[in-house]
Scaffold this active site. Sequence first.
Site, PDB file in Angstrom:
ATOM      1  N   VAL A   1      -4.558   2.982 -83.002  1.00 49.68           N
ATOM      2  CA  VAL A   1      -4.804   1.579 -83.382  1.00 49.68           C
ATOM      3  C   VAL A   1      -5.180   1.486 -84.865  1.00 49.68           C
ATOM      4  O   VAL A   1      -5.398   0.392 -85.373  1.00 49.68           O
ATOM      5  CB  VAL A   1      -5.929   0.988 -82.493  1.00 49.68           C
ATOM      6  CG1 VAL A   1      -5.473   0.916 -81.044  1.00 49.68           C
ATOM      7  CG2 VAL A   1      -7.231   1.771 -82.632  1.00 49.68           C
ATOM      8  N   ASP A   2      -5.243   2.646 -85.560  1.00 45.21           N
ATOM      9  CA  ASP A   2      -5.540   2.596 -86.998  1.00 45.21           C
ATOM     10  C   ASP A   2      -4.270   2.218 -87.766  1.00 45.21           C
ATOM     11  O   ASP A   2      -3.186   2.199 -87.195  1.00 45.21           O
ATOM     12  CB  ASP A   2      -6.109   3.942 -87.491  1.00 45.21           C
ATOM     13  CG  ASP A   2      -5.109   5.099 -87.404  1.00 45.21           C
ATOM     14  OD1 ASP A   2      -5.433   6.150 -86.833  1.00 45.21           O
ATOM     15  OD2 ASP A   2      -3.965   4.933 -87.902  1.00 45.21           O
TER      16      ASP A   2
ATOM     17  N   HIS B   1      -0.852   0.791 -78.300  1.00 44.88           N
ATOM     18  CA  HIS B   1      -2.212   0.457 -77.848  1.00 44.88           C
ATOM     19  C   HIS B   1      -2.840  -0.610 -78.731  1.00 44.88           C
ATOM     20  O   HIS B   1      -4.054  -0.799 -78.735  1.00 44.88           O
ATOM     21  CB  HIS B   1      -3.084   1.729 -77.798  1.00 44.88           C
ATOM     22  CG  HIS B   1      -2.676   2.651 -76.701  1.00 44.88           C
ATOM     23  ND1 HIS B   1      -3.119   3.947 -76.617  1.00 44.88           N
ATOM     24  CD2 HIS B   1      -1.843   2.484 -75.647  1.00 44.88           C
ATOM     25  CE1 HIS B   1      -2.579   4.533 -75.552  1.00 44.88           C
ATOM     26  NE2 HIS B   1      -1.800   3.670 -74.954  1.00 44.88           N
TER      27      HIS B   1
ATOM     28  N   GLY C   1     -10.392   4.158 -64.240  1.00 44.47           N
ATOM     29  CA  GLY C   1      -9.680   5.026 -63.295  1.00 44.47           C
ATOM     30  C   GLY C   1      -8.348   5.487 -63.841  1.00 44.47           C
ATOM     31  O   GLY C   1      -7.585   6.119 -63.165  1.00 44.47           O
TER      32      GLY C   1
ATOM     33  N   ASN D   1       0.332  20.561 -82.368  1.00 41.91           N
ATOM     34  CA  ASN D   1      -1.014  20.369 -81.823  1.00 41.91           C
ATOM     35  C   ASN D   1      -1.705  21.727 -81.750  1.00 41.91           C
ATOM     36  O   ASN D   1      -1.137  22.677 -81.201  1.00 41.91           O
ATOM     37  CB  ASN D   1      -0.920  19.774 -80.414  1.00 41.91           C
ATOM     38  CG  ASN D   1      -2.259  19.282 -79.900  1.00 41.91           C
ATOM     39  OD1 ASN D   1      -3.292  19.884 -80.155  1.00 41.91           O
ATOM     40  ND2 ASN D   1      -2.227  18.199 -79.151  1.00 41.91           N
ATOM     41  N   PRO D   2      -2.924  21.828 -82.303  1.00 43.52           N
ATOM     42  CA  PRO D   2      -3.607  23.134 -82.242  1.00 43.52           C
ATOM     43  C   PRO D   2      -3.852  23.572 -80.799  1.00 43.52           C
ATOM     44  O   PRO D   2      -4.072  24.745 -80.537  1.00 43.52           O
ATOM     45  CB  PRO D   2      -4.930  22.868 -82.959  1.00 43.52           C
ATOM     46  CG  PRO D   2      -4.736  21.620 -83.740  1.00 43.52           C
ATOM     47  CD  PRO D   2      -3.717  20.816 -82.987  1.00 43.52           C
TER      48      PRO D   2
ATOM     49  N   ALA E   1      -1.786  18.878 -87.862  1.00 41.05           N
ATOM     50  CA  ALA E   1      -0.586  18.116 -88.253  1.00 41.05           C
ATOM     51  C   ALA E   1      -0.373  18.068 -89.761  1.00 41.05           C
ATOM     52  O   ALA E   1       0.757  18.251 -90.236  1.00 41.05           O
ATOM     53  CB  ALA E   1      -0.685  16.708 -87.687  1.00 41.05           C
TER      54      ALA E   1
HETATM   55  N1  APR Z   1      -3.436  17.907 -85.732  1.00 42.87           N
HETATM   56  C1  APR Z   1      -2.726  17.773 -84.567  1.00 42.87           C
HETATM   57  N2  APR Z   1      -3.304  17.559 -83.344  1.00 42.87           N
HETATM   58  C2  APR Z   1      -4.659  17.500 -83.317  1.00 42.87           C
HETATM   59  C3  APR Z   1      -5.470  17.646 -84.496  1.00 42.87           C
HETATM   60  C4  APR Z   1      -4.783  17.856 -85.742  1.00 42.87           C
HETATM   61  N3  APR Z   1      -5.448  17.980 -86.889  1.00 42.87           N
HETATM   62  N4  APR Z   1      -6.787  17.536 -84.133  1.00 42.87           N
HETATM   63  C5  APR Z   1      -6.793  17.330 -82.769  1.00 42.87           C
HETATM   64  N5  APR Z   1      -5.527  17.319 -82.296  1.00 42.87           N
HETATM   65  C6  APR Z   1      -5.074  17.096 -80.915  1.00 42.87           C
HETATM   66  C7  APR Z   1      -6.061  17.587 -79.847  1.00 42.87           C
HETATM   67  O1  APR Z   1      -5.822  18.957 -79.567  1.00 42.87           O
HETATM   68  C8  APR Z   1      -5.696  16.675 -78.672  1.00 42.87           C
HETATM   69  O2  APR Z   1      -4.611  17.249 -77.914  1.00 42.87           O
HETATM   70  O3  APR Z   1      -5.004  15.696 -80.729  1.00 42.87           O
HETATM   71  C9  APR Z   1      -5.186  15.395 -79.348  1.00 42.87           C
HETATM   72  C10 APR Z   1      -6.157  14.218 -79.278  1.00 42.87           C
HETATM   73  O4  APR Z   1      -6.213  13.819 -77.939  1.00 42.87           O
HETATM   74  P1  APR Z   1      -7.113  12.569 -77.504  1.00 42.87           P
HETATM   75  O5  APR Z   1      -8.417  12.645 -78.159  1.00 42.87           O
HETATM   76  O6  APR Z   1      -7.037  12.532 -76.017  1.00 42.87           O
HETATM   77  O7  APR Z   1      -6.356  11.331 -78.143  1.00 42.87           O
HETATM   78  P2  APR Z   1      -5.024  10.605 -77.668  1.00 42.87           P
HETATM   79  O8  APR Z   1      -4.088  11.540 -76.977  1.00 42.87           O
HETATM   80  O9  APR Z   1      -4.486   9.861 -78.823  1.00 42.87           O
HETATM   81  O10 APR Z   1      -5.634   9.571 -76.616  1.00 42.87           O
HETATM   82  C11 APR Z   1      -4.744   8.725 -75.993  1.00 42.87           C
HETATM   83  O11 APR Z   1      -6.491   7.516 -74.955  1.00 42.87           O
HETATM   84  O12 APR Z   1      -8.619   6.922 -75.404  1.00 42.87           O
HETATM   85  C12 APR Z   1      -7.348   6.419 -75.236  1.00 42.87           C
HETATM   86  O13 APR Z   1      -6.343   4.518 -76.133  1.00 42.87           O
HETATM   87  C13 APR Z   1      -6.892   5.736 -76.488  1.00 42.87           C
HETATM   88  O14 APR Z   1      -4.816   5.958 -77.636  1.00 42.87           O
HETATM   89  C14 APR Z   1      -5.843   6.683 -77.019  1.00 42.87           C
HETATM   90  C15 APR Z   1      -5.352   7.376 -75.774  1.00 42.87           C
END
Ligand code: APR
Length: 215
Positions: free
Chosen positions: A91-92, A109, A154, A180-181, A198
């Site tokens: 959302v950024d 989102h 849920g 993704n790390p 990334a």
């Molecule tokens: N580069 C690449 N990937 C990364 C980095 C990075 N520097 N740092 C973290 N990650 C990865 C993590 O390993 C993880 O798999 O990014 C992912 C972040 O996952 P979440 O925190 O679950 O975020 P996201 O998948 O965007 O969440 C999905 O959930 O909370 C809701 O609406 C919200 O849009 C969000 C949705």
Amino acid sequence: MPDMRVLVLTGAGVSAESGIPTFRGKDGYWRNLDPTKLATPEAFARDPQLVWDWYRERRQRIRNARPNAAHEAIAKVAQHAREFLLVTQNVDDLHARAELAKEKMVQIHGDIFVTRCSRCDFSVLERDEERQEIPRCANCAALMRPGVVWFVVGTTATFGYIIDWALRANRNGGELIEVNPEETPLSRFATRRVREPAAIALPGIVNDLTNRGAL
Ligand code: APR
């Protein structure tokens, strides 16, 4: 790559190196905060000031942040690929600020800088100024809320539609590159797994594609 069709899917990880916390990562929002208290219609009905304070803190953090090399690399692919679409859960506004054309991206989102009525479809964009009180709709006087998708309690974290799109491309012979790390539910379908942050990995991947004449 003038002939390449590219679909990019991003989540919180792509903005992590710009200082925006992820949700479930090490210092992720949901580690310390309860989404059911902040990101659901019920939470907003219960305590709208608490919800607004949290979204305003996030908005300010995003305003102070800058797109990183990953956002810029994705914007570069968008300029060169024959067909390109970015589907982001974020959302950024960092993809847009990396000059990725609005018509080439979908924020599924929502946009955190949109403020919309909790009853009618009135909405306003609040990129810069921020109020402190809880806004009311100029149309119907109902409370205004952040214009983002909220959880319905849920719901699992990994969103099926994200996996579905990646698999469809994969089933049609597309390359699926995961950056993704960490391991994710998509990893076993990826044709290439890049276990790096990334902003470190993407510029190199894009340069490779460019050098291969694919872009
Ligand atoms: N580069 C690449 N990937 C990364 C980095 C990075 N520097 N740092 C973290 N990650 C990865 C993590 O390993 C993880 O798999 O990014 C992912 C972040 O996952 P979440 O925190 O679950 O975020 P996201 O998948 O965007 O969440 C999905 O959930 O909370 C809701 O609406 C919200 O849009 C969000 C949705």
